[in-house]
Design a protein around this motif. Structure first.
Motif, mmCIF file in Angstrom:
data_model
loop_
_atom_site.group_PDB
_atom_site.id
_atom_site.type_symbol
_atom_site.label_atom_id
_atom_site.label_comp_id
_atom_site.label_asym_id
_atom_site.label_seq_id
_atom_site.Cartn_x
_atom_site.Cartn_y
_atom_site.Cartn_z
ATOM 1 N N VAL A 40 0.847 -1.194 0.000
ATOM 2 C CA VAL A 40 0.000 0.000 0.000
ATOM 3 C C VAL A 40 0.882 1.244 0.000
ATOM 4 O O VAL A 40 1.672 1.461 0.910
ATOM 5 N N GLU A 41 0.759 2.027 -1.070
ATOM 6 C CA GLU A 41 1.559 3.240 -1.181
ATOM 7 C C GLU A 41 0.859 4.382 -0.433
ATOM 8 O O GLU A 41 -0.359 4.392 -0.268
ATOM 9 N N SER A 42 1.633 5.352 -0.010
ATOM 10 C CA SER A 42 1.057 6.546 0.599
ATOM 11 C C SER A 42 0.548 7.459 -0.509
ATOM 12 O O SER A 42 1.026 7.423 -1.644
ATOM 13 N N GLU A 43 -0.432 8.284 -0.165
ATOM 14 C CA GLU A 43 -1.037 9.159 -1.167
ATOM 15 C C GLU A 43 -1.268 10.547 -0.578
ATOM 16 O O GLU A 43 -1.676 10.678 0.570
ATOM 17 N N LYS A 44 -1.000 11.554 -1.384
ATOM 18 C CA LYS A 44 -1.199 12.935 -0.941
ATOM 19 C C LYS A 44 -1.621 13.767 -2.143
ATOM 20 O O LYS A 44 -1.164 13.528 -3.255
ATOM 21 N N LYS A 65 7.678 19.654 -17.120
ATOM 22 C CA LYS A 65 8.156 19.804 -15.733
ATOM 23 C C LYS A 65 8.098 18.468 -14.995
ATOM 24 O O LYS A 65 9.030 18.093 -14.277
ATOM 25 N N ILE A 66 6.996 17.748 -15.180
ATOM 26 C CA ILE A 66 6.847 16.448 -14.521
ATOM 27 C C ILE A 66 7.856 15.449 -15.086
ATOM 28 O O ILE A 66 8.494 14.697 -14.331
ATOM 29 N N ILE A 171 -3.148 18.125 -8.029
ATOM 30 C CA ILE A 171 -2.129 17.088 -8.201
ATOM 31 C C ILE A 171 -2.281 16.065 -7.096
ATOM 32 O O ILE A 171 -2.475 16.419 -5.932
ATOM 33 N N CYS A 172 -2.234 14.798 -7.477
ATOM 34 C CA CYS A 172 -2.307 13.694 -6.520
ATOM 35 C C CYS A 172 -1.104 12.787 -6.768
ATOM 36 O O CYS A 172 -0.849 12.400 -7.916
ATOM 37 N N VAL A 173 -0.362 12.476 -5.717
ATOM 38 C CA VAL A 173 0.840 11.650 -5.846
ATOM 39 C C VAL A 173 0.723 10.432 -4.932
ATOM 40 O O VAL A 173 0.536 10.568 -3.726
ATOM 41 N N GLU A 174 0.823 9.254 -5.527
ATOM 42 C CA GLU A 174 0.958 8.016 -4.767
ATOM 43 C C GLU A 174 2.446 7.695 -4.748
ATOM 44 O O GLU A 174 3.071 7.573 -5.809
ATOM 45 N N TYR A 175 3.026 7.532 -3.570
ATOM 46 C CA TYR A 175 4.481 7.485 -3.484
ATOM 47 C C TYR A 175 4.963 6.445 -2.473
ATOM 48 O O TYR A 175 4.229 5.999 -1.600
ATOM 49 N N ALA A 181 8.366 12.580 -3.580
ATOM 50 C CA ALA A 181 7.025 13.081 -3.912
ATOM 51 C C ALA A 181 6.949 14.599 -3.828
ATOM 52 O O ALA A 181 6.267 15.248 -4.630
ATOM 53 N N ARG A 182 7.676 15.185 -2.868
ATOM 54 C CA ARG A 182 7.643 16.642 -2.703
ATOM 55 C C ARG A 182 8.133 17.375 -3.947
ATOM 56 O O ARG A 182 7.706 18.490 -4.225
ATOM 57 N N SER A 183 9.038 16.747 -4.677
ATOM 58 C CA SER A 183 9.561 17.376 -5.900
ATOM 59 C C SER A 183 8.444 17.603 -6.917
ATOM 60 O O SER A 183 8.417 18.620 -7.613
ATOM 61 N N PHE A 184 7.497 16.660 -6.996
ATOM 62 C CA PHE A 184 6.379 16.794 -7.934
ATOM 63 C C PHE A 184 5.406 17.880 -7.471
ATOM 64 O O PHE A 184 4.880 18.639 -8.292
#
Length: 333
Positions: A40-44, A65-66, A171-175, A181-184
């Protein structure tokens, strides 16, 4: 004979031991693989409500950029998916950015939403396992949403739309690693800050707040002007009882008419100001271009109506001070 049997027994036991050892190793590897795949990845996520003007140039900028950020982490595999949702419910999917750029440029259907998703894996610091990431950029057109809303809801619900806060970019990042993740998130925020924006007229918000809080004071002021003007003029004249009865009836009717007209004008000003749409949009095809022109004219029309109602409210206040003279003229006093 017994020696041969003992040897066979020993070889059999060794084979059983090897089979068990292999089975244990296999099960251990299987558990590790299963755990890695189903981890299970973290998501923010982070949302923005800025009134963005998003065209193909802006979409290219956030895309690159991404990609640049993904390259920093030495991605081993990367998959791109782009989903476009249009006003008539059409959905288009692409796995290639160049094909996306070349498509739908002449489409007559406005763009409601664009989702750009990046899936990639990279190795961790030790290099002994992989980390999965999913970056989802969601771009929305407030103009297209507004157009859909007013076509599918009665006019009195327009106020409700104006009070809802819509996100125009998310923007939603699963990391696996939040530092990466902060870079994105940083790249996306830089893009939002640099994106061309529609500047709201602050005076509209000020007018709405004044009417919401002080409409009753404005109505009371106009009625006070009317009452004071009439009272001042009455004191200078002698009247008989018949004229007074006529005056009282006419005065009461005019008092009610002024109140109703003032209330209607203030309500109209409020409605037209609420109707002025914050022009946040996506412009990638002919349908978007036509919709933007339509609601630019719609905003100008609402501003003109609001200005006209404002001038009319001031005129009502001015005319109220002279209504006694009109009453005198009507009854030949």
């Amino acid at each position: 004979m017994s020696d041969k049997l003992n040897l066979k027994n020993i070889e059999g036991n060794v084979q059983i031991f090897r089979d068990k050892q292999f089975e244990e190793q296999y099960n251990e590897i299987y558990k590790l693989v299963y755990k890695e795949i189903n981890k299970v990845e973290s998501e923010k996520s982070k949302k923005y409500s800025d009134n963005l003007k998003i065209d193909l140039g802006e979409i290219k900028e956030i895309h690159y950029k991404i990609l640049q950020t993904i390259d920093i982490f030495d991605a081993r595999a990367s998959v791109l998916e782009i989903i476009i949702t249009q006003s008539k419910g059409q959905v288009h999917k692409f796995n290639d950015f160049d094909k996306f750029l070349a498509s739908n440029l002449t489409s007559p259907y406005p763009t409601r939403e664009i989702i750009i998703q990046y899936n990639f894996i990279t190795s961790n610091k030790e290099g002994n396992s992989f980390e999965k990431y999913r970056i989802t950029n969601e771009l929305s057109s407030k103009v297209a949403l507004f157009d859909y809303f007013i076509k599918n809801n009665p006019p009195f619900m327009l106020d409700m739309f104006s009070m809802i806060s819509f996100s125009t970019a998310e923007i939603c990042v699963e990391y696996s690693d939040y530092v990466k993740a902060r870079s994105f998130f940083s790249a996306f925020e830089e893009w939002v800050q640099g994106c061309d924006k529609y500047i709201d007229l602050k005076v509209i918000e000020v007018i709405i707040n004044i009417i919401n809080k002080f409409a009753w004071i404005i109505k009371l002021l106009i009625l006070t002007i009317f009452a004071y003007g009439s009272w001042s003029s009455i004191c200078n004249y002698k009247m008989n009882i018949i004229w007074f009865v006529k005056f009282a009836i006419t005065y009461s009717m005019l008092f009610l008419i002024i109140y109703k007209i003032t209330d209607k004008l203030l309500g109209k000003i409020r409605a037209t100001m609420f109707g002025c749409l914050s022009m946040s949009y996506i412009e990638i095809n002919k349908g978007d271009e036509n919709l933007i022109k339509k609601y630019s004219k719609y905003n100008n029309k609402n501003l003109f109506k609001g200005l006209l109602c404002g001038v009319s409210t001031i005129l009502i206040g001015v005319i109220s001070s002279f209504l006694y003279d009109i009453i005198k003229y009507l009854y030949g006093f």
